[in-house]
Every structure is written in C-alpha cells, then in structure tokens.
Design an enzyme around this catalytic site. Structure first.
Site, PDB file in Angstrom:
ATOM      1  N   HIS A  72       0.825  -1.196   0.000  1.00 46.18           N
ATOM      2  CA  HIS A  72       0.000   0.000   0.000  1.00 46.18           C
ATOM      3  C   HIS A  72       0.867   1.257   0.000  1.00 46.18           C
ATOM      4  O   HIS A  72       1.958   1.262   0.557  1.00 46.18           O
ATOM      5  CB  HIS A  72      -0.886   0.037   1.246  1.00 46.18           C
ATOM      6  CG  HIS A  72      -1.944  -1.013   1.267  1.00 46.18           C
ATOM      7  ND1 HIS A  72      -2.605  -1.390   2.409  1.00 46.18           N
ATOM      8  CD2 HIS A  72      -2.476  -1.776   0.270  1.00 46.18           C
ATOM      9  CE1 HIS A  72      -3.487  -2.335   2.131  1.00 46.18           C
ATOM     10  NE2 HIS A  72      -3.426  -2.592   0.846  1.00 46.18           N
ATOM     11  N   TYR A 201      -6.865   2.913  10.788  1.00 45.47           N
ATOM     12  CA  TYR A 201      -6.708   3.016  12.243  1.00 45.47           C
ATOM     13  C   TYR A 201      -7.766   3.996  12.736  1.00 45.47           C
ATOM     14  O   TYR A 201      -7.734   5.174  12.366  1.00 45.47           O
ATOM     15  CB  TYR A 201      -5.324   3.571  12.603  1.00 45.47           C
ATOM     16  CG  TYR A 201      -4.159   2.639  12.361  1.00 45.47           C
ATOM     17  CD1 TYR A 201      -3.596   2.501  11.094  1.00 45.47           C
ATOM     18  CD2 TYR A 201      -3.593   1.919  13.408  1.00 45.47           C
ATOM     19  CE1 TYR A 201      -2.505   1.659  10.874  1.00 45.47           C
ATOM     20  CE2 TYR A 201      -2.495   1.075  13.204  1.00 45.47           C
ATOM     21  CZ  TYR A 201      -1.964   0.954  11.928  1.00 45.47           C
ATOM     22  OH  TYR A 201      -0.893   0.133  11.723  1.00 45.47           O
ATOM     23  N   PRO A 293       1.202  -3.101  19.640  1.00 47.83           N
ATOM     24  CA  PRO A 293       1.232  -3.337  18.180  1.00 47.83           C
ATOM     25  C   PRO A 293       0.738  -2.171  17.314  1.00 47.83           C
ATOM     26  O   PRO A 293       0.822  -2.253  16.084  1.00 47.83           O
ATOM     27  CB  PRO A 293       0.335  -4.563  18.001  1.00 47.83           C
ATOM     28  CG  PRO A 293      -0.501  -4.627  19.229  1.00 47.83           C
ATOM     29  CD  PRO A 293       0.259  -3.989  20.325  1.00 47.83           C
ATOM     30  N   LYS A 297       5.684  -2.311  14.946  1.00 48.50           N
ATOM     31  CA  LYS A 297       7.149  -2.218  15.013  1.00 48.50           C
ATOM     32  C   LYS A 297       7.875  -3.466  15.525  1.00 48.50           C
ATOM     33  O   LYS A 297       9.077  -3.610  15.308  1.00 48.50           O
ATOM     34  CB  LYS A 297       7.553  -1.042  15.928  1.00 48.50           C
ATOM     35  CG  LYS A 297       7.297   0.305  15.344  1.00 48.50           C
ATOM     36  CD  LYS A 297       8.385   0.699  14.367  1.00 48.50           C
ATOM     37  CE  LYS A 297       7.877   1.591  13.269  1.00 48.50           C
ATOM     38  NZ  LYS A 297       7.493   0.948  12.036  1.00 48.50           N
ATOM     39  N   TYR A 385       6.592   5.026  10.474  1.00 44.22           N
ATOM     40  CA  TYR A 385       5.766   3.865  10.138  1.00 44.22           C
ATOM     41  C   TYR A 385       6.490   2.939   9.163  1.00 44.22           C
ATOM     42  O   TYR A 385       6.482   1.714   9.338  1.00 44.22           O
ATOM     43  CB  TYR A 385       4.424   4.330   9.562  1.00 44.22           C
ATOM     44  CG  TYR A 385       3.390   3.241   9.506  1.00 44.22           C
ATOM     45  CD1 TYR A 385       2.597   2.949  10.616  1.00 44.22           C
ATOM     46  CD2 TYR A 385       3.208   2.476   8.356  1.00 44.22           C
ATOM     47  CE1 TYR A 385       1.657   1.937  10.586  1.00 44.22           C
ATOM     48  CE2 TYR A 385       2.266   1.467   8.315  1.00 44.22           C
ATOM     49  CZ  TYR A 385       1.488   1.204   9.436  1.00 44.22           C
ATOM     50  OH  TYR A 385       0.569   0.191   9.398  1.00 44.22           O
TER      51      TYR A 385
HETATM   52  P1  RFL Z   1       8.838 -14.243  19.360  1.00 42.23           P
HETATM   53  O1  RFL Z   1       8.084 -14.130  18.080  1.00 42.23           O
HETATM   54  O2  RFL Z   1       8.084 -14.191  20.633  1.00 42.23           O
HETATM   55  O3  RFL Z   1       9.689 -15.595  19.286  1.00 42.23           O
HETATM   56  C1  RFL Z   1      10.348 -16.113  20.409  1.00 42.23           C
HETATM   57  C2  RFL Z   1      10.414 -17.596  20.262  1.00 42.23           C
HETATM   58  O4  RFL Z   1      11.144 -18.133  21.366  1.00 42.23           O
HETATM   59  C3  RFL Z   1      10.480 -19.298  21.819  1.00 42.23           C
HETATM   60  N1  RFL Z   1      10.862 -19.568  23.224  1.00 42.23           N
HETATM   61  C4  RFL Z   1      11.749 -20.509  23.574  1.00 42.23           C
HETATM   62  N2  RFL Z   1      12.480 -21.360  22.839  1.00 42.23           N
HETATM   63  C5  RFL Z   1      13.294 -22.229  23.505  1.00 42.23           C
HETATM   64  N3  RFL Z   1      13.374 -22.266  24.863  1.00 42.23           N
HETATM   65  C6  RFL Z   1      12.652 -21.429  25.631  1.00 42.23           C
HETATM   66  N4  RFL Z   1      12.744 -21.493  26.971  1.00 42.23           N
HETATM   67  C7  RFL Z   1      11.791 -20.495  24.985  1.00 42.23           C
HETATM   68  N5  RFL Z   1      10.945 -19.540  25.429  1.00 42.23           N
HETATM   69  C8  RFL Z   1      10.381 -19.005  24.356  1.00 42.23           C
HETATM   70  C9  RFL Z   1       9.018 -18.990  21.624  1.00 42.23           C
HETATM   71  O5  RFL Z   1       8.239 -20.186  21.571  1.00 42.23           O
HETATM   72  C10 RFL Z   1       9.040 -18.239  20.300  1.00 42.23           C
HETATM   73  O6  RFL Z   1       8.875 -19.093  19.186  1.00 42.23           O
HETATM   74  O7  RFL Z   1       9.956 -13.107  19.474  1.00 42.23           O
HETATM   75  P2  RFL Z   1      10.873 -12.408  18.350  1.00 42.23           P
HETATM   76  O8  RFL Z   1      11.534 -13.405  17.467  1.00 42.23           O
HETATM   77  O9  RFL Z   1      11.681 -11.419  19.087  1.00 42.23           O
HETATM   78  O10 RFL Z   1       9.807 -11.643  17.417  1.00 42.23           O
HETATM   79  C11 RFL Z   1       9.025 -10.596  17.905  1.00 42.23           C
HETATM   80  C12 RFL Z   1       7.689 -10.535  17.145  1.00 42.23           C
HETATM   81  O11 RFL Z   1       7.066 -11.796  17.217  1.00 42.23           O
HETATM   82  C13 RFL Z   1       6.755  -9.463  17.710  1.00 42.23           C
HETATM   83  O12 RFL Z   1       7.487  -8.318  18.054  1.00 42.23           O
HETATM   84  C14 RFL Z   1       5.675  -9.061  16.687  1.00 42.23           C
HETATM   85  O13 RFL Z   1       4.769 -10.118  16.483  1.00 42.23           O
HETATM   86  C15 RFL Z   1       4.934  -7.823  17.164  1.00 42.23           C
HETATM   87  N6  RFL Z   1       3.820  -7.438  16.268  1.00 42.23           N
HETATM   88  C16 RFL Z   1       4.059  -6.715  15.126  1.00 42.23           C
HETATM   89  N7  RFL Z   1       5.311  -6.434  14.754  1.00 42.23           N
HETATM   90  C17 RFL Z   1       5.535  -5.795  13.575  1.00 42.23           C
HETATM   91  O14 RFL Z   1       6.701  -5.513  13.251  1.00 42.23           O
HETATM   92  N8  RFL Z   1       4.513  -5.458  12.719  1.00 42.23           N
HETATM   93  C18 RFL Z   1       3.211  -5.723  13.037  1.00 42.23           C
HETATM   94  O15 RFL Z   1       2.316  -5.458  12.230  1.00 42.23           O
HETATM   95  C19 RFL Z   1       2.935  -6.352  14.291  1.00 42.23           C
HETATM   96  N9  RFL Z   1       1.672  -6.654  14.630  1.00 42.23           N
HETATM   97  C20 RFL Z   1       2.508  -7.811  16.608  1.00 42.23           C
HETATM   98  C21 RFL Z   1       1.437  -7.386  15.765  1.00 42.23           C
HETATM   99  C22 RFL Z   1       2.225  -8.581  17.727  1.00 42.23           C
HETATM  100  C23 RFL Z   1       0.919  -8.910  18.027  1.00 42.23           C
HETATM  101  N10 RFL Z   1       0.681  -9.691  19.173  1.00 42.23           N
HETATM  102  C24 RFL Z   1       0.280 -11.032  19.036  1.00 42.23           C
HETATM  103  C25 RFL Z   1       1.242  -9.246  20.405  1.00 42.23           C
HETATM  104  C26 RFL Z   1       0.121  -7.716  16.056  1.00 42.23           C
HETATM  105  C27 RFL Z   1      -0.143  -8.457  17.214  1.00 42.23           C
HETATM  106  C28 RFL Z   1      -1.573  -8.766  17.535  1.00 42.23           C
HETATM  107  C1  PHB Z   2      -1.821  -6.765  11.249  1.00 40.85           C
HETATM  108  O1  PHB Z   2      -2.161  -6.815  10.054  1.00 40.85           O
HETATM  109  O2  PHB Z   2      -1.808  -7.782  11.956  1.00 40.85           O
HETATM  110  C2  PHB Z   2      -1.430  -5.474  11.854  1.00 40.85           C
HETATM  111  C3  PHB Z   2      -1.438  -4.315  11.086  1.00 40.85           C
HETATM  112  C4  PHB Z   2      -1.072  -3.102  11.656  1.00 40.85           C
HETATM  113  C5  PHB Z   2      -0.710  -3.055  12.985  1.00 40.85           C
HETATM  114  C6  PHB Z   2      -0.678  -4.215  13.746  1.00 40.85           C
HETATM  115  C7  PHB Z   2      -1.037  -5.425  13.185  1.00 40.85           C
HETATM  116  O3  PHB Z   2      -0.380  -1.860  13.546  1.00 40.85           O
END
Ligand code: RFL
Ligand code: PHB
Length: 392
Positions: A72, A201, A293, A297, A385
């Site tokens: 987008h 948003y 979220p 980021k 962003y």
């Molecule tokens: P993760 O993804 O939590 O992965 C960590 C991994 O470590 C494992 N683990 C272990 N493994 C071995 N031994 C142990 N004792 C362990 N303990 C834990 C876990 O099982 C897991 O597989 O961390 P990482 O790699 O630092 O990645 C971070 C991202 O996952 C997170 O920041 C994003 O998902 C945040 N986020 C978003 N980020 C973006 O950049 N753009 C987005 O649009 C965005 N949207 C979001 C999001 C997070 C969301 N939630 C679920 C909080 C939207 C949502 C709803």
């Molecule tokens: C998503 O598509 O999951 C999403 C998009 C924008 C955000 C967070 C999550 O700020």
C-alpha cells in the site's frame, strides 16, 4: 553438540539471525520450545518496514512475499466518523507499507534454513544457560521436553526467546522499563472481501479499531477490549456489531462481514531491558523489548537487532575484533527507544483510555487533527511507520 552461535527461539529474531549468519559462513543451531506446526500456525504481526522487505529479498527469502504480499502507498486515520489518508509513499520518497503475515515469514525462513542443512531443534524444554561470562558458553535443554539433557557448546549465545523466555534473566544488573496499558486488542481473521483500500486506524468513543488485510479473501481486524476480558464473552455477532459501530463514517463506509475463523486477545505493553548483553550472551527482539502493536514495530525491531548482531559476529570471526559486538546494545537501543516512542505515541493517540478525562479526550483529537492536516506531522508519522534508516 558444538556450534559457533547457539540461538534460543525460532521466532523472527532467531530464524533471521540463523539465516544471516549462514550466508556469512557462520554456523548456528536454533532450539525452540514449540513444535514447527505451532510456530507456523501462530497469528501475529502483519506489517513489514521497507528495509526489512529489501533485506528478505536480498537474502533470498522474499520471493513468496513479493508474490503473495499486499503493498500500500498509505494508511488511513479515522476519527469523528471521517477518514484521512496519510500518503506514506509520497512522504517518504517511495517507501511502501508491506502486509505479509509473520507466520508466512517464518515458514519461508524455516524452509530456507532446512534446505541449506541448518539445524532447528523444535519442542525443547528445561532450557538453561551456562558459563556465559567465559569464552565457552553452553545451553542445556531436553529434547521433546522429556528426554535426556543435552548440551550445545558454542562461542556465543543469542537469546531470541521472546518476552516470556528465560535468556533475559541471565543479565545481572539489568534495568527494566515497563508500562502496561489498560486495554488490549481482540484480533480476528475473517473470510471476507477487502472493505477498505488501505489499513484503517480508527479512534472512536467506543474504542479503537483497526482494519488490516491478509489476502483479497481474508481480512485481519482488531478492536480494543479490556485486556482481562475473555473470548467467551465475544460472540461473532458482538464482534461485528462493535466493528461496524467503530468504523462507520458520515459518508456511508460499508464493512463487509464474513465467517470468523480465528480470534485472540492480546495485552499491550511497552517494555525495554537495558542492557542487551552480558559476557557472551546477546538478547534480541521481544526478549529485550516489547511495543504495543499500534505502530507495527515489534517484528521489524527484532530484525534490526539481529542484523546488527550478525554484523558484530561477522567482524569477530573475520578479524577477531570485538568493538561491534561490544557496541551492540548501544547501537540497538537508539532505534529501540525511537520505536518505543512511536508505538506509545500511536497507541495513546488512537485508544480512548477508560480512565481518561474529558480534557485528555480533547487532546487526543487535537493531536489527530494536527497529524492529518500538517504535512510536517504526517511526514513524521510516515517515516516512523515505514521504518527509520537501519543505521538510526
Ligand atoms: P517471538 O516471536 O516471541 O519468538 C520467540 C520464540 O522463542 C520461543 N521460546 C523458547 N524457545 C526455547 N526455549 C525457551 N525457553 C523459549 N521460550 C520461548 C518462543 O516459543 C518463540 O517461538 O519473538 P521475536 O523473534 O523477538 O519476534 C518478535 C515478534 O514476534 C513481535 O514483536 C511481533 O509479532 C509484534 N507485532 C508486530 N510487529 C511488527 O513488526 N509489525 C506488526 O504489524 C505487528 N503486529 C505484533 C502485531 C504482535 C501482536 N501480538 C500477538 C502481540 C500484532 C499483534 C496482535
Ligand atoms: C496486522 O495486520 O496484523 C497489523 C497491522 C497493523 C498493525 C498491527 C497489526 O499496527
């Protein structure tokens, strides 16, 4: 087992680090608490910064993203029942908003690592770290959570185990900064056609709502809820009623419903751990910092950390020098605090806080009004962003 870098966690941070190191001829072993099926089925992030898209392409794992992702040129901020477009691409010299689900990125990285002969050990338990203040650290764990204890001897440990992982606790004298927000997001996946051309948003008096997408037939929507609320209180009908009420506009915007096939509620926190290194242990991604979220980021910050860590490790293995590794935490934290501020800014601007005063509600609207009507303010939002330059 013996390797150069022992990596804990097969999320975006751990898998991307393993991939980047492999391309530089550095060996690693990744251990992961969950099964491969669980990892590949967990629904999280959607938005990738432009430099992350470029990095995934340049390192050979971007082919499916370029085919199946959505791109987008802007986002919409909606308040007082009216939409306002922020023309991100125009304000950032051509950078775009890329939507490609986190678990799809993980599938691509896992496939690439396994195809290159990389080792990822899924479903481990009882992970502990040892000798991290020596040049021969070790990771101990149990395969399938019940087997014999096994050990990985390595030169460095990367703690990429997310907010709840154990690695961070091995950094003595760390300082932790935390804010919990008094709201969470209920996210759904629905089988429905796209209703808006770009992400929306919305700040509405009933609560925040976000319209995002996955494919032309699958949409990802979020609504602000109490973080302690239970999914059993949210029938599909109630979710659609709230979504419709929050995103409606005076010019007749139509949201198309569909069957909901996935729902979850997440809490929202801002968290930073200083420092991100102790001895031969480096922590990266959500293990070191978490953002709400709203700014999209978290995954992007995880990628920035491990790119910097891989550069420090490359310098060490090529020259024996450690200045980049020693500067790792400082180099990451500058970008981390920028993203923390942006995520807090987006969150506080867009969510009516249940405890907020009438004055604070008016201030929120004043900030939104300024953001959509000043080119300077819109440019500031846009550059954050799509992601600050990687050397920020
Ligand atoms: P993760 O993804 O939590 O992965 C960590 C991994 O470590 C494992 N683990 C272990 N493994 C071995 N031994 C142990 N004792 C362990 N303990 C834990 C876990 O099982 C897991 O597989 O961390 P990482 O790699 O630092 O990645 C971070 C991202 O996952 C997170 O920041 C994003 O998902 C945040 N986020 C978003 N980020 C973006 O950049 N753009 C987005 O649009 C965005 N949207 C979001 C999001 C997070 C969301 N939630 C679920 C909080 C939207 C949502 C709803
Ligand atoms: C998503 O598509 O999951 C999403 C998009 C924008 C955000 C967070 C999550 O700020």
């Amino acid at each position: 087992m013996r390797t150069q870098v022992g990596i804990i966690g097969a999320g975006p941070a751990g898998l991307l680090l393993s991939h980047l190191l492999h391309l530089e001829g550095i060996e690693s072993i990744v251990i992961e608490r969950k099964t491969r099926e669980e990892i590949e089925g967990t629904i999280k992030a959607g938005v990738l910064e432009q430099w992350v898209v470029d990095l995934l392409r340049e390192t050979g794992v971007g082919e499916r993203m370029m085919r199946e992702g959505t791109f987008h040129g802007g986002i919409e901020l909606r308040f007082n029942r009216k939409g306002h477009r922020i023309p991100i691409e125009e304000l950032t010299d051509g950078k775009r908003v890329t939507i490609y689900a986190q678990h799809e990125v993980l599938k691509d990285l896992i496939a690439a690592r396994l195809q290159a002969g990389g080792q990822i050990i899924f479903n481990v338990g009882d992970v502990t770290l040892h000798n991290i203040d020596t040049s021969a650290p070790k990771i101990r764990f149990r395969q399938d959570k019940i087997g014999e204890f096994q050990e990985i001897s390595c030169d460095f440990i990367a703690g990429c185990d997310g907010y709840h992982g154990p690695s961070r606790s091995y950094i003595p004298n760390r300082k932790e900064y935390l804010k919990m927000y008094p709201f969470g997001w209920l996210g759904i996946l629905t089988e429905a056609p796209v209703s808006a051309p770009e992400l929306v948003y919305t700040n509405h008096e009933r609560g925040f709502a976000l319209l995002s997408t996955r494919t032309p037939w699958i949409q990802r929507y979020y609504i602000q809820v109490d973080p302690n609320d239970n999914l059993s209180n949210w029938s599909d009908d109630r979710i659609w009623t709230e979504l419709h009420a929050r995103v409606e506009t005076t010019d007749g915007f139509q949201l198309t419903d569909g069957p909901i096939f996935q729902k979850n509620i997440v809490a929202m926190r801002s968290f930073v751990c200083e420092t991100m290194q102790y001895g031969r242990l480096f922590i990266a991604g959500d293990a070191a910092h978490t953002v709400p979220p709203t700014g999209a980021k978290g995954l992007n910050l995880a990628a920035a950390d491990v790119l910097k860590l891989s550069q420090g490790l490359v310098q060490y293995y090529e020259t024996g020098k450690t200045d980049r590794l020693n500067g790792y935490s400082e180099a990451c934290l500058r970008r981390v605090w920028r993203a923390e501020h942006f995520s807090w800014f987006m969150t506080t601007m867009l969510h009516p806080d249940p405890t907020q005063s009438q004055l604070e509600k008016k201030l929120q609207l004043a900030q939104l009004e300024y953001t959509v009507s000043s080119r300077a303010a819109a440019t500031s939002l846009a550059e954050n962003y799509v992601g600050m330059p990687i050397d920020w």
